[in-house]
Each structure stands twice: as C-alpha cells, then as structure tokens.
Design an enzyme around this catalytic site. Structure first.
Site, PDB file in Angstrom:
ATOM      1  N   SER A  67       0.832  -1.206   0.000  1.00 35.99           N
ATOM      2  CA  SER A  67       0.000   0.000   0.000  1.00 35.99           C
ATOM      3  C   SER A  67       0.865   1.254   0.000  1.00 35.99           C
ATOM      4  O   SER A  67       0.534   2.266  -0.631  1.00 35.99           O
ATOM      5  CB  SER A  67      -0.912   0.002   1.230  1.00 35.99           C
ATOM      6  N   ASN A  68       1.989   1.188   0.709  1.00 37.01           N
ATOM      7  CA  ASN A  68       2.890   2.327   0.766  1.00 37.01           C
ATOM      8  C   ASN A  68       3.575   2.574  -0.576  1.00 37.01           C
ATOM      9  O   ASN A  68       4.061   3.659  -0.844  1.00 37.01           O
ATOM     10  CB  ASN A  68       3.945   2.095   1.852  1.00 37.01           C
ATOM     11  N   LYS A 195       0.623 -10.254   7.615  1.00 35.94           N
ATOM     12  CA  LYS A 195       0.846  -8.876   8.030  1.00 35.94           C
ATOM     13  C   LYS A 195      -0.462  -8.347   8.576  1.00 35.94           C
ATOM     14  O   LYS A 195      -1.459  -8.234   7.846  1.00 35.94           O
ATOM     15  CB  LYS A 195       1.325  -8.018   6.857  1.00 35.94           C
TER      16      LYS A 195
END
Length: 342
Positions: A67-68, A195
């Site tokens: 996502s980053n 995660k």
C-alpha cells in the site's frame, strides 16, 4: 455465490515447487515507496538508493508494491522494473553472510487467475514472496469459505510465490480475517506469514501462540512493535521504517536485553510519529523523505496523480515536520552509534 463443488480442488503440496519456501526471519520489513521521475516514470536510481540505505540500516527484508508503494498506480511493466531494481541492489549491496534478504512483492488482485499471474511475474523479476490482500470487491457475495479457497488456490499454484496474507481491512473493502480463518490458512505449506495492519494485538497473540512453526506473524504498523514482540510476534512490516529503520529494530532489542523501560520509552516516540504517518498515509512518508535523508529526495518523493505532494505550507506538512522531529533525532543518533561501532 460459487459453490465448492464448482471449483477444482487445489493441487496437493507434493505437486508444488520442489523446494520449501524461505522462512521469513524475525525483524523489520520495509514497504518501500514508489519513486517517480519528473516525467512520471519509475525512478530507478532513487529506488536503488533507498534500497541501499535500508540495507545499510540492517533491515531484515523489503516489500515492493505494498500500500505504501502505490501498487494500484503502477502498470505491469513498472511493477517489474521496480522489483528488478530492488533485486539488483540487494544482489550487489546486501551482506548475504547472514542469509538471503527476503524481497516481498505486492501481488493482490480480485481473481485467483490474476493473482497467480502477478505472482509469476514477480517471481520472474526476482521476488521471494508475495503479499496478498483478500479479495473485497464482491464482499457482499463472499463468505469465509470463498476467501479460504482464494488463498489456498493461489498458494497451491506451482506458478505462485510463497504467500504472506495481508490483513488490511480499509484496503480490502472492509474484509477483516479473524484468527480462526488465518490459522486454517497457516496450515498450508506455502502460506508462510501474515501482516496484521488491522492493529488487533489480541489476534496477533493468538496467531503467535497457535500458528505452525516458521509461520511469520507481523504487525503492520510501527505503533505496536513492542506489544507484538512481548506476545511472541516476529516483527513489523511498517511504512515508518522507511524513515526510522534503526529505531524500529531497537525496540525489541532493548526489551530482549532487559531494558524494558527504555523499550517502552522508544515505543512511545515511535508510536507518536507513526500516528502522523498513519493519518497522512504514503503521502506523509514521501513528504518526510527529504527531512530524514536530505534535499536530494525532494524531487523523487512525489506521488502519482490523482494525488499531489503535500503543501509545504499546509497543516499536514507542519504536523510531519514537528511531530517527527524527535524521531529524526533518535534515528540520527542510532545511525551515528552504528557507524562508530564499525
């Protein structure tokens, strides 16, 4: 809703790739940003420069296209180019005497077929693992069995990489996998970790206690590194670690050396800075890059449209500048200590 009778059964583990997947070691994993040139192309030198500095800081592994990393903004060609750039830098810069560096590629898609295709392309580019969100577009038509079949089918494909489940409800239309389902999936020999960006430390504790040996249980934010470590978690996969990898790694080190009060104090500082990163997302991490690494990072730390860089005179940028100042001091000190110890 598709019934189980309409789906072919997954391949047996004996039909999979002929070697066991790499076990993810404990530690700090960094979901890297995507770097772009002024012409809106993938910035290979900036990608490799950041990879090298993270390796020098001693991170355990790297994540590309999380996502980053603006995965949803990249074409297949760009995804491959970024992975290859990271792989090439690891090959040349990493100290492999302590073991290989896991390179985890985001490979999330809505269908089993496309997810496997993304895994295959990432594997060909040199990635060692795939980070995969649950499919959420048709959330209202899916149940737990559908989600389980999705992961088991992907993991059972000979073309797929070993899978790390990415439990991040906001990025999956609210789909939040509970510990019962995650434990079922953890039994698959090629589903090797999770995660937990959901921030549920109770779930983390249950998984750490009951998952098979070698199954990586990691938090998805830096604001609960210590909490996860205390209950048996294996590390963090945190965007803030792009800015403060040494501080993130130092928290469990302090606790393990019997310095619990110092570990708590450092966790407090990391959590305060991470809250700013959480509120501003990848835009905030990118905006902070020049603050932590110098003005040379200003040009490449720009998001892709429809997003624009944070206004340097705006409230969000001011919160980064002031709210992360203490963490910058800590990271600078830890870097100096590491350099002095060499």
């Amino acid at each position: 809703m598709v019934s189980s009778s309409q789906l072919s059964p997954p391949a047996s583990p004996s039909d999979l790739i002929d070697q066991p997947p790499m076990v993810l070691p404990r530690g700090v994993y960094v979901p890297m940003p995507a770097f772009f040139t002024a012409d809106d192309e993938i910035d290979i030198p900036a990608t490799q420069r950041h990879t090298a500095r993270l390796l020098a800081a001693g991170v355990t592994g790297l994540v590309v296209h999380g996502s980053n990393g603006e995965a949803v903004h990249l074409s297949p060609r760009e995804r491959r180019a970024a992975i290859e750039a990271v792989v090439d830098t690891v090959r040349h810069d990493a100290d492999l005497a302590h073991g290989p560096v896991p390179i985890i590629a985001g490979c999330s898609a809505q269908s089993v077929r496309e997810t496997i295709a993304l895994c295959r392309e990432a594997r060909e580019a040199g990635a060692t693992h795939a980070l995969v969100l649950p499919p959420g577009y048709y959330r209202g038509l899916m149940d737990r069995q559908d989600i389980a079949r999705y992961y088991e089918a992907v993991a059972s494909s000979p073309s797929a990489l070993p899978i790390i489940i990415y439990n991040f409800p906001p990025a999956a239309n609210g789909v939040d996998l509970d510990s019962d389902l995650l434990l079922r999936l953890a039994a698959h020999p090629r589903i090797v970790g999770v995660k937990l960006t959901c921030g549920n430390t109770g779930k983390l504790a249950r998984l750490a206690a009951e998952a098979p040996p070698g199954f990586f249980v990691g938090g998805g934010s830096a604001d609960f590194i210590l909490q996860g470590h205390v209950v048996g978690g294996h590390g963090t996969i945190s965007g803030l670690a792009n800015l403060a990898p040494r501080a993130c790694a130092r928290i469990p080190e302090l606790f393990d050396s019997g310095r619990a009060a110092e570990a708590r104090a450092l966790q407090h500082e990391v959590a305060k800075a991470d809250w700013i990163a959480i509120k501003t997302g990848f835009l905030g991490v990118k905006a902070a890059m020049p603050m932590f690494y110098g003005p040379a990072e200003a040009s490449c730390a720009v998001p892709r449209l429809p997003f624009t860089r944070l206004d340097e005179n705006g409230e969000a940028f001011a919160s980064i500048r002031h709210g992360m100042a203490r963490l910058l001091e800590i990271e600078t000190r830890l870097a100096a200590e590491a350099a002095g110890g060499k």
